[in-house]
Write a protein that holds these residues in place. Structure first.
Motif, PDB file in Angstrom:
ATOM      1  N   GLU A 418       0.829  -1.214   0.000  1.00  0.00           N
ATOM      2  CA  GLU A 418       0.000   0.000   0.000  1.00  0.00           C
ATOM      3  C   GLU A 418       0.859   1.257   0.000  1.00  0.00           C
ATOM      4  O   GLU A 418       0.558   2.242  -0.670  1.00  0.00           O
ATOM      5  CB  GLU A 418      -0.926   0.000   1.230  1.00  0.00           C
ATOM      6  N   LYS A 419       1.972   1.219   0.735  1.00  0.00           N
ATOM      7  CA  LYS A 419       2.800   2.429   0.827  1.00  0.00           C
ATOM      8  C   LYS A 419       3.523   2.737  -0.490  1.00  0.00           C
ATOM      9  O   LYS A 419       4.116   3.806  -0.630  1.00  0.00           O
ATOM     10  CB  LYS A 419       3.802   2.294   1.971  1.00  0.00           C
ATOM     11  N   ASP A 420       3.488   1.807  -1.440  1.00  0.00           N
ATOM     12  CA  ASP A 420       4.085   2.082  -2.750  1.00  0.00           C
ATOM     13  C   ASP A 420       3.149   2.888  -3.652  1.00  0.00           C
ATOM     14  O   ASP A 420       3.486   3.186  -4.795  1.00  0.00           O
ATOM     15  CB  ASP A 420       4.446   0.770  -3.462  1.00  0.00           C
ATOM     16  N   MET A 421       1.956   3.181  -3.144  1.00  0.00           N
ATOM     17  CA  MET A 421       1.016   3.970  -3.959  1.00  0.00           C
ATOM     18  C   MET A 421       1.502   5.415  -4.008  1.00  0.00           C
ATOM     19  O   MET A 421       2.165   5.899  -3.105  1.00  0.00           O
ATOM     20  CB  MET A 421      -0.394   3.887  -3.375  1.00  0.00           C
ATOM     21  N   GLN A 429      -2.932  10.272  -3.842  1.00  0.00           N
ATOM     22  CA  GLN A 429      -2.250   9.097  -3.287  1.00  0.00           C
ATOM     23  C   GLN A 429      -3.234   8.239  -2.487  1.00  0.00           C
ATOM     24  O   GLN A 429      -3.228   7.011  -2.599  1.00  0.00           O
ATOM     25  CB  GLN A 429      -1.093   9.543  -2.391  1.00  0.00           C
ATOM     26  N   MET A 430      -4.108   8.910  -1.731  1.00  0.00           N
ATOM     27  CA  MET A 430      -5.099   8.171  -0.950  1.00  0.00           C
ATOM     28  C   MET A 430      -6.056   7.401  -1.865  1.00  0.00           C
ATOM     29  O   MET A 430      -6.401   6.247  -1.590  1.00  0.00           O
ATOM     30  CB  MET A 430      -5.884   9.145  -0.073  1.00  0.00           C
ATOM     31  N   ARG A 433      -4.368   4.354  -2.771  1.00  0.00           N
ATOM     32  CA  ARG A 433      -4.281   3.395  -1.659  1.00  0.00           C
ATOM     33  C   ARG A 433      -5.616   2.683  -1.488  1.00  0.00           C
ATOM     34  O   ARG A 433      -5.666   1.492  -1.161  1.00  0.00           O
ATOM     35  CB  ARG A 433      -3.859   4.122  -0.382  1.00  0.00           C
ATOM     36  N   ILE A 434      -6.706   3.426  -1.704  1.00  0.00           N
ATOM     37  CA  ILE A 434      -8.030   2.794  -1.638  1.00  0.00           C
ATOM     38  C   ILE A 434      -8.151   1.730  -2.736  1.00  0.00           C
ATOM     39  O   ILE A 434      -8.587   0.608  -2.496  1.00  0.00           O
ATOM     40  CB  ILE A 434      -9.147   3.857  -1.754  1.00  0.00           C
ATOM     41  N   ARG A 437      -6.182  -1.334  -1.737  1.00  0.00           N
ATOM     42  CA  ARG A 437      -6.840  -2.164  -0.723  1.00  0.00           C
ATOM     43  C   ARG A 437      -8.109  -2.819  -1.265  1.00  0.00           C
ATOM     44  O   ARG A 437      -8.519  -3.875  -0.798  1.00  0.00           O
ATOM     45  CB  ARG A 437      -7.189  -1.312   0.497  1.00  0.00           C
ATOM     46  N   TRP A 438      -8.711  -2.179  -2.245  1.00  0.00           N
ATOM     47  CA  TRP A 438      -9.962  -2.673  -2.802  1.00  0.00           C
ATOM     48  C   TRP A 438      -9.728  -3.855  -3.747  1.00  0.00           C
ATOM     49  O   TRP A 438     -10.610  -4.659  -3.996  1.00  0.00           O
ATOM     50  CB  TRP A 438     -10.664  -1.525  -3.538  1.00  0.00           C
TER      51      TRP A 438
ATOM     52  N   LEU B  78     -10.531   4.134   3.687  1.00  0.00           N
ATOM     53  CA  LEU B  78      -9.258   3.417   3.616  1.00  0.00           C
ATOM     54  C   LEU B  78      -9.024   2.630   4.905  1.00  0.00           C
ATOM     55  O   LEU B  78      -8.553   1.488   4.872  1.00  0.00           O
ATOM     56  CB  LEU B  78      -8.115   4.403   3.368  1.00  0.00           C
ATOM     57  N   GLU B 126       7.544   5.769   6.374  1.00  0.00           N
ATOM     58  CA  GLU B 126       7.018   4.939   5.279  1.00  0.00           C
ATOM     59  C   GLU B 126       8.025   4.724   4.159  1.00  0.00           C
ATOM     60  O   GLU B 126       8.204   3.611   3.692  1.00  0.00           O
ATOM     61  CB  GLU B 126       5.738   5.565   4.696  1.00  0.00           C
ATOM     62  N   ARG B 137       3.738  12.982  -0.216  1.00  0.00           N
ATOM     63  CA  ARG B 137       3.655  13.031   1.250  1.00  0.00           C
ATOM     64  C   ARG B 137       4.064  14.385   1.805  1.00  0.00           C
ATOM     65  O   ARG B 137       3.488  14.858   2.778  1.00  0.00           O
ATOM     66  CB  ARG B 137       4.552  11.933   1.841  1.00  0.00           C
TER      67      ARG B 137
END
Lengths: 683, 162
Positions: A418-421, A429-430, A433-434, A437-438, B78, B126, B137
């Motif tokens: 996930e942190k590679d998104m 970015q979020m 990440r969604i 995860r989806w 999320l 991270e 970020r």
């Protein structure tokens, strides 16, 4: 994913299946020629891959890390083959250099000869390919030459240039004059649609140079992916290089078709095709053919046994008979479009006893690099097995339980987390990440799913794709550029796909103008849908996993790199991101940021005895010289368009040249042009 | 990627915000007006109760809410999917900061400094020194910090109110 490396070399050894040898009586069987001496790479670049063994290595050493800064353009040659509005071009041109001439094919198959020192045109021959014949995009990676020993010197077509065309013909012209070879087929052309079936322009197209071994011209063709199981056959055919007569056909779905299908029949439809360049061994009389996935990439239930046996295999065919000698299946029951795209490379390599034996190297889209004894198929580097996950698959009973993996070297990186998104702000970015995860994701062998999207990483662009690798046989290095980005895909239930109006290539397209021939629009590029007509599912492919709205990739850079691998140990010597951010930015804005980021790339490299690797390939449209020992970029030039082509090196009048096709690439979004650019040292 | 890029990328990000907010104007013009804004602030500070400053702080508060709300909404989703808690929390931090900004409280700066500081710690935890990885970020949150510093003249300490 559970990796269970077990040395299973023996398991993967597969002798050719016992095909019926009782071929029908063959009247007027063309002569089978003995092995002939092959031209050497050096002053000339006589084969698509440089040498007969396609090492993409030049023994020239005039240009060195010390003087490479003095490179300047010798000439820029425009092929004058430019797309009509709406047409998609990805020329991918790599010329041959023979004598004083460069010979090449343009995107739409115009054969051209130019002076190798000045770029002045000697001749051109336009076979007249219609725009409708363009598949995903117009491409012609290269041509091959053949010199017939029995013809007298000076005879027409003593040495001939042979290409395969987008409209599925073999064309042969005289190297000196460009005149069609009267003795070859129908006045210099052979129709490859013969025995294929219903003629749908753009569905069956040749984009790679044929492999010519012992006077037999061997070719497959690109079959447009994901249309219908009932698609043109992936048959591999050998034609006499002088007469153009069919010598054999290898239809892995039906060995009885070795002399062509019966009247009214076709070669087995929907079988795995070979769209990329093969490689030949004149001495052994073998041609090595990399096969792809069958016609329906992302759904396998219903494929015939022969497809399951040969799909995604490197197949050694005896060029005198067209019969398989051995094959290695790099992906079993592929549902990811992991075609074998890289041209294999011939080399000498030590076996278990330490004796150098004739070997063949195979890089794959998954990133694995394998080396085999090319006489027998015996692996010379260790091969393991990994368990393949089946969760969320729509056909878990059908999938293979395990897959082969190279324990010697892979270009594949660790699975995404996930942190590679990525993105440009926390918000996009979020979103990624969604999406991460989806999705369904259990590593690179995650099977296609319909309930949710699945992540395919590496994508169908590799790992290693058609640019393949170059080899420095003196410094004992493999130079491999590779892609490093995921696709975000999802199966679509048939009913939903039909409601979306997704139509295969053979269906009438009501609203498409003449400027939007088959191949434009859907099929490749960002978010596209492949119909997979008459299957339970179509498929949506988000190539490069671009985020909604911004178009920014969801995975963090780098998206591509170039790596040197020790040929003896398989260990990485250096590994660098390939490409700068100068042409990239959100919303398609060019950022002009000169920092290295590592970009998607298409096309290969040439490595020279002078100690340099030359490569374009990346989507920053730069052509660069890299120190082969350190990976440092020592020189670069901004190309007119993307350099998605394999560069070459050659010599004229004692001067070393480096050349690259810089005509852009529609799928890689690097412009559309027609330029071929050559460089040499300032005087 | 190196600190130079952080500067370059910040500038690019400022361009983007400009492009989004006022598409009709040229990027160069936006950039120029931002720079003029900063230099005016440095050389000729207007009174903390100046109308322009109050408006700027309020406008910034609205922008932060517009960024914060999707972060909270998407961030909660999320978390439900088993992912990172950062985005929902950062979104909350932005909204609280925005409220204090709208009320012209100096507290806005201190709250945001905490949000920004935790963001930096989280970001390095991270992806470490992967500078391209730091772009999403660190760049936008740092731009926000700079913008809050710019509207400081509009903010009052709590005792100044009475």
């Amino acid at each position: 994913m559970i990796f269970k490396p077990t040395l299973a070399a023996a398991l993967l050894l597969s002798a050719g299946p016992a095909f019926a040898q009782d071929a029908p009586a063959q009247p007027e069987q063309p002569q089978v020629r003995p092995a002939a001496a092959q031209p050497e790479v050096g002053s000339d670049w006589p084969f698509y891959g440089g040498s007969e063994g396609a090492q993409r290595y030049s023994p020239l050493d005039q240009i060195t890390p010390e003087n490479v800064a003095n490179l300047e353009r010798a000439f820029v040659y425009p092929t004058r083959d430019l797309p009509e509005p709406g047409a998609r071009y990805s020329p991918e041109t790599t010329p041959l250099k023979v004598g004083r001439s460069l010979v090449m094919c343009s995107a739409k198959n115009i054969l051209i000869s130019i002076d190798a020192a000045t770029g002045e045109e000697n001749w051109r021959h336009d076979p007249g390919v219609a725009a409708q014949a363009i598949p995903h995009a117009a491409a012609c990676r290269g041509v091959s030459t053949y010199t017939e020993p029995s013809l007298p010197d000076g005879a027409q077509c003593k040495t001939r240039v042979i290409e395969g065309t987008l409209d599925a013909r073999l064309i042969a012209v005289d190297l000196e004059t460009g005149q069609p070879c009267a003795d070859f087929g129908d006045n210099g052309a052979v129709d490859l649609w013969q025995g294929i079936g219903q003629k749908v322009p753009g569905w069956y197209a040749v984009t790679a140079p044929p492999t010519i071994v012992r006077g037999i011209v061997v070719t497959g063709a690109q079959v447009k992916d994901g249309q219908n199981r009932d698609a043109p056959s992936g048959v591999i055919r050998g034609y006499d290089a002088v007469t153009g007569q069919l010598v054999w056909a290898w239809d892995h779905g039906n060995p009885d078709n070795s002399q062509g299908p019966a009247e009214g029949e076709t070669y087995t439809r929907g079988t795995s095709n070979s769209w990329t360049a093969g490689v030949g061994d004149e001495q052994l009389g073998y041609v090595y053919v990399p096969l792809g996935t069958p016609a329906i990439d992302y759904y396998g239930t219903g494929r015939i046994d022969a497809m399951n046996e040969y799909s995604n295999s490197l197949v050694a065919l005896d060029v005198t008979t067209g019969q398989p000698v051995w094959h290695f299946q790099a992906t079993r029951r592929d549902v990811w479009d992991y075609d074998l795209g890289s041209q294999p490379t011939l080399l000498d390599y030590p076996n278990a006893q330490g004796d150098n034996v004739p070997a063949i190297m195979l890089p794959t889209k998954q990133g694995d690099i394998y080396i085999f004894d090319r006489r027998t198929g015996e692996p010379l580097t260790p091969i393991g097995e990994v368990e393949a996950p089946k969760d969320n698959s729509v056909e878990p009973e059908w999938l293979a339980d395990t897959q082969p993996v190279s324990l010697w070297h892979t270009l594949r990186k660790e699975p995404k987390q996930e942190k590679d998104m990525w993105g440009f702000t926390p918000i996009d970015q979020m979103m990624c990440r969604i999406q991460f995860r989806w999705s369904n994701y259990q590593g690179y062998l995650t099977p296609p799913s319909v309930d949710k999207p699945w992540i395919m990483y590496p994508s169908y662009n590799g790992g290693s794709d058609w640019g393949s690798v170059s080899i420095d046989p003196v410094r004992r290095l493999i130079i491999a550029n590779y892609n490093d980005l995921p696709n975000y895909d999802q199966l679509i239930p048939r009913e939903e796909a039909d409601e979306m109006g997704v139509k295969p290539i053979y269906a009438p397209h009501d609203n498409e103008s003449a400027h939007k021939p088959a191949g434009a629009g859907r099929g490749e590029g960002g978010g596209s849908v492949y119909p997979q007509a008459e299957e339970p599912y179509a498929v949506r492919v988000n190539a490069g996993w671009r985020n909604w709205g911004t178009g920014v990739p969801c995975a963090a850079p780098p998206y591509g790199g170039i790596r040197a691998i020790d040929l003896d140990t398989g260990e990485t010597v250096w590994d660098e991101p390939l490409g700068t951010a100068r042409r990239n930015g959100p919303f398609g804005i060019k950022s002009h940021i000169p920092f290295t980021i590592g970009l998607p790339n298409n096309g290969g490299s040439v490595t020279t005895a002078g100690g340099l690797t030359f490569i374009g390939a990346a989507t920053d449209n730069l052509f660069r010289a890299i120190d082969v020992q350190t990976g440092e970029v020592l020189w670069q030039d901004v190309l007119p368009n993307g350099g998605q082509a394999n560069p070459i090196s050659y010599e004229v009048d004692g001067e070393q040249y480096v050349l690259i096709g810089a005509s852009g690439h529609s799928f890689m979004e690097t412009g559309q042009g027609d330029e071929i650019v050559a460089y040499r040292l300032k005087k | 990627m190196n600190p130079l890029c952080a500067v370059a990328c910040s500038v690019m990000y400022a361009h983007l915000i400009g492009l989004r907010a006022r598409r009709q104007r040229s990027t160069a013009h936006n950039y120029k007006s931002i720079m003029t804004f900063i230099s005016n602030n440095a050389t000729t500070p207007s009174g903390p109760t100046g109308r322009g400053w109050r408006f700027a702080a309020f406008a910034l508060a609205i922008v932060l809410v517009l960024f914060g709300l999707p972060l909270v909404g998407g961030g909660i989703y999320l978390i439900i999917l088993g992912g990172s808690w950062y985005y929902a929390l950062a979104g909350l931090g932005l909204i609280v900061t925005a409220v204090e900004l709208a009320r012209q409280r100096m507290r806005a700066l201190w709250i945001y400094l905490v949000v920004w500081g935790l963001t930096v710690i989280w970001a390095f935890w991270e992806v470490g020194f992967d500078w391209w990885g730091q772009v999403p970020r660190l760049v936008a949150p740092t731009v926000v910090l700079v913008l809050i510093l710019i509207v400081l003249p509009a903010l009052r300490r709590p005792q100044a109110r009475t």
